[in-house]
Scaffold this active site. Structure first.
Site, PDB file in Angstrom:
ATOM      1  N   ASN A  79     -19.036   4.411  10.126  1.00  0.00           N
ATOM      2  CA  ASN A  79     -18.723   2.986  10.012  1.00  0.00           C
ATOM      3  C   ASN A  79     -18.376   2.352  11.362  1.00  0.00           C
ATOM      4  OD1 ASN A  79     -19.096   3.375   7.300  1.00  0.00           O
ATOM      5  ND2 ASN A  79     -16.929   3.240   6.741  1.00  0.00           N
ATOM      6  N   SER A  86     -12.372   4.321   4.769  1.00  0.00           N
ATOM      7  CA  SER A  86     -12.836   5.610   4.253  1.00  0.00           C
ATOM      8  C   SER A  86     -11.784   6.635   4.620  1.00  0.00           C
ATOM      9  CB  SER A  86     -14.187   5.994   4.867  1.00  0.00           C
ATOM     10  OG  SER A  86     -14.548   7.279   4.413  1.00  0.00           O
ATOM     11  N   VAL A  87     -11.700   7.707   3.845  1.00  0.00           N
ATOM     12  CA  VAL A  87     -10.829   8.814   4.253  1.00  0.00           C
ATOM     13  C   VAL A  87     -11.666  10.008   4.705  1.00  0.00           C
ATOM     14  CG1 VAL A  87      -8.826   8.172   2.871  1.00  0.00           C
ATOM     15  CG2 VAL A  87     -10.617   9.592   1.854  1.00  0.00           C
ATOM     16  N   LYS A 101       1.167  -6.724   5.808  1.00  0.00           N
ATOM     17  CA  LYS A 101       1.195  -7.924   4.958  1.00  0.00           C
ATOM     18  C   LYS A 101       2.475  -7.971   4.128  1.00  0.00           C
ATOM     19  CE  LYS A 101      -3.756  -7.084   4.435  1.00  0.00           C
ATOM     20  NZ  LYS A 101      -3.848  -5.620   4.249  1.00  0.00           N
ATOM     21  N   LEU A 159     -17.455  -3.531   2.097  1.00  0.00           N
ATOM     22  CA  LEU A 159     -18.579  -2.768   1.530  1.00  0.00           C
ATOM     23  C   LEU A 159     -18.621  -2.940   0.006  1.00  0.00           C
ATOM     24  CD1 LEU A 159     -17.951   0.533   3.565  1.00  0.00           C
ATOM     25  CD2 LEU A 159     -19.569  -1.317   4.104  1.00  0.00           C
ATOM     26  N   ARG A 204     -17.651   9.544   7.509  1.00  0.00           N
ATOM     27  CA  ARG A 204     -17.872   8.129   7.179  1.00  0.00           C
ATOM     28  C   ARG A 204     -17.060   7.211   8.087  1.00  0.00           C
ATOM     29  NH1 ARG A 204     -17.607   8.325   0.568  1.00  0.00           N
ATOM     30  NH2 ARG A 204     -19.715   9.135   0.251  1.00  0.00           N
ATOM     31  N   HIS A 263       0.251 -11.892   1.906  1.00  0.00           N
ATOM     32  CA  HIS A 263      -0.783 -11.114   1.220  1.00  0.00           C
ATOM     33  C   HIS A 263      -1.583 -11.949   0.215  1.00  0.00           C
ATOM     34  CE1 HIS A 263      -1.678  -6.639   0.162  1.00  0.00           C
ATOM     35  NE2 HIS A 263      -2.745  -7.375  -0.042  1.00  0.00           N
ATOM     36  N   TYR A 278       0.833  -1.217   0.000  1.00  0.00           N
ATOM     37  CA  TYR A 278       0.000   0.000   0.000  1.00  0.00           C
ATOM     38  C   TYR A 278       0.868   1.268   0.000  1.00  0.00           C
ATOM     39  CZ  TYR A 278      -3.771  -3.213   1.537  1.00  0.00           C
ATOM     40  OH  TYR A 278      -4.659  -4.247   1.671  1.00  0.00           O
TER      41      TYR A 278
END
Ligand code: NAD
Length: 285
Positions: A247, A238-239, A82, A197, A243, A115, A57
């Site tokens: 969540n 989410s950023v 991971k 989601l 949200r 991963h 990432y």
């Protein structure tokens, strides 16, 4: 900034090695490194105590900085990262782990995952042996896998004698993974849902919207609740601060068996992400 000190609203899942993981965590896939610090900081403010990242990432540094600068005791935050496909193999795994921990700025990790199996490279057994060594040296508390099929897991257990604590897989109402969940449950492996989601694609689905209207909650909250009631570990992303909070606000209501059944009926075996048997991205030779 203020941090909620109690996390008692989030249930814990006891793993097969005796360690516990919060059932609801925060994922940071596709969160650019320049945004991850504020996203993780917001998540910790809201009350999340489990963060899921990965070497690939490219945001372990910002994730770790948010964890370290939160002021929360290290042992109150559960951190997962991971091992990327290209690093599979015994020695390369040990090196990759050191690099991840250094980027995170932490002195131990809670959970390390392979991963993807990349079964055709035939290295995941050696990789997991390196994970066992890292665990025995106290550098990581728990070791598990991601995107493993039943056949992959059976081979891993047969050759290493160790049952992974979790298998983190794509799982959402359109890909409910019933058989895999049953295999996990029968073998003391916790199921962790990625893209819970459906990467947002399920939020305007009719059945989900209808249940949301019935319970007076948002579609995202309904889907997260569905995961929790199935027993999944769930790591929505989410950023957007509102949200991130939405969540997490999923412990004040329940879905009825009829509502669970209605959502179960959406399963179409439909993946968003890659097929684990075919995914070899990042393989070096
Ligand atoms: P997700 O299912 O969590 O969906 C995230 C998207 O849904 C957001 O980008 C946003 O567009 C939308 N969203 C989130 N909350 C919302 C809300 N309340 N209202 C409206 N829209 C909302 O997808 P994901 O990020 O792919 O998966 C979650 C985590 O799973 C990742 O961050 C990562 O940590 C992990 N993951 C792991 C793997 C793996 O191979 N192991 C693969 C993908 C993701």
């Amino acid at each position: 900034m203020t941090f909620k000190s109690e996390t008692s609203t989030v249930p814990s899942i006891v793993l097969n090695d005796g360690n516990v993981i919060p059932q609801l965590g925060f994922g940071v896939f596709q969160v650019p490194s320049e945004d991850v610090f504020s996203a993780v900081t917001t998540a910790l403010e809201v009350g999340y105590r489990s963060i899921d990242t990965a070497a690939i990432y490219g945001n372990e540094e910002g994730t770790g900085r948010a964890i370290r600068e939160s002021g929360l005791p290290r042992d109150e935050i559960y951190v997962t990262t991971k091992l990327w496909n290209a690093e599979q193999g015994y020695d390369s795994t040990l090196r990759a782990f050191d690099a991840s921990l250094q980027r995170l700025g932490l002195d131990y990790l809670d959970l390390y995952l392979i991963h993807w199996p990349v079964a055709e490279a035939d290295r995941f057994v050696d990789t997991f042996r390196a994970f066992q060594a890292l665990k025995s040296h106290g550098r990581v508390r728990s070791i598990g896998v991601s995107n493993f099929t039943v056949a992959n897991i059976q081979r891993l257990i047969a050759e290493t004698g160790e049952i992974p604590v979790v298998n983190q897989v794509e799982l959402h109402p359109r890909l409910a993974q019933r058989e895999l969940r049953e295999y996990h449950a029968g073998n003391a492996i916790a199921t962790e849902a990625w893209s819970p989601l459906g990467q947002g694609t399920l939020l305007d689905e009719r059945t989900i919207s209808a249940v949301a209207a019935e319970v007076g909650r948002t579609p995202a909250q309904v889907i997260i609740r569905w995961h929790l009631q199935l027993g999944n570990i769930v790591i929505p992303k989410s950023v957007t601060p509102s949200r991130i909070a939405e969540n997490f606000d999923v412990f004040g209501f329940e879905l009825t068996p009829e509502q669970m059944d209605a959502i179960n009926g959406l399963d179409a075996g439909a993946r968003i992400g890659p097929d684990p048997d075919r995914f070899t991205y990042g393989l070096i030779d």
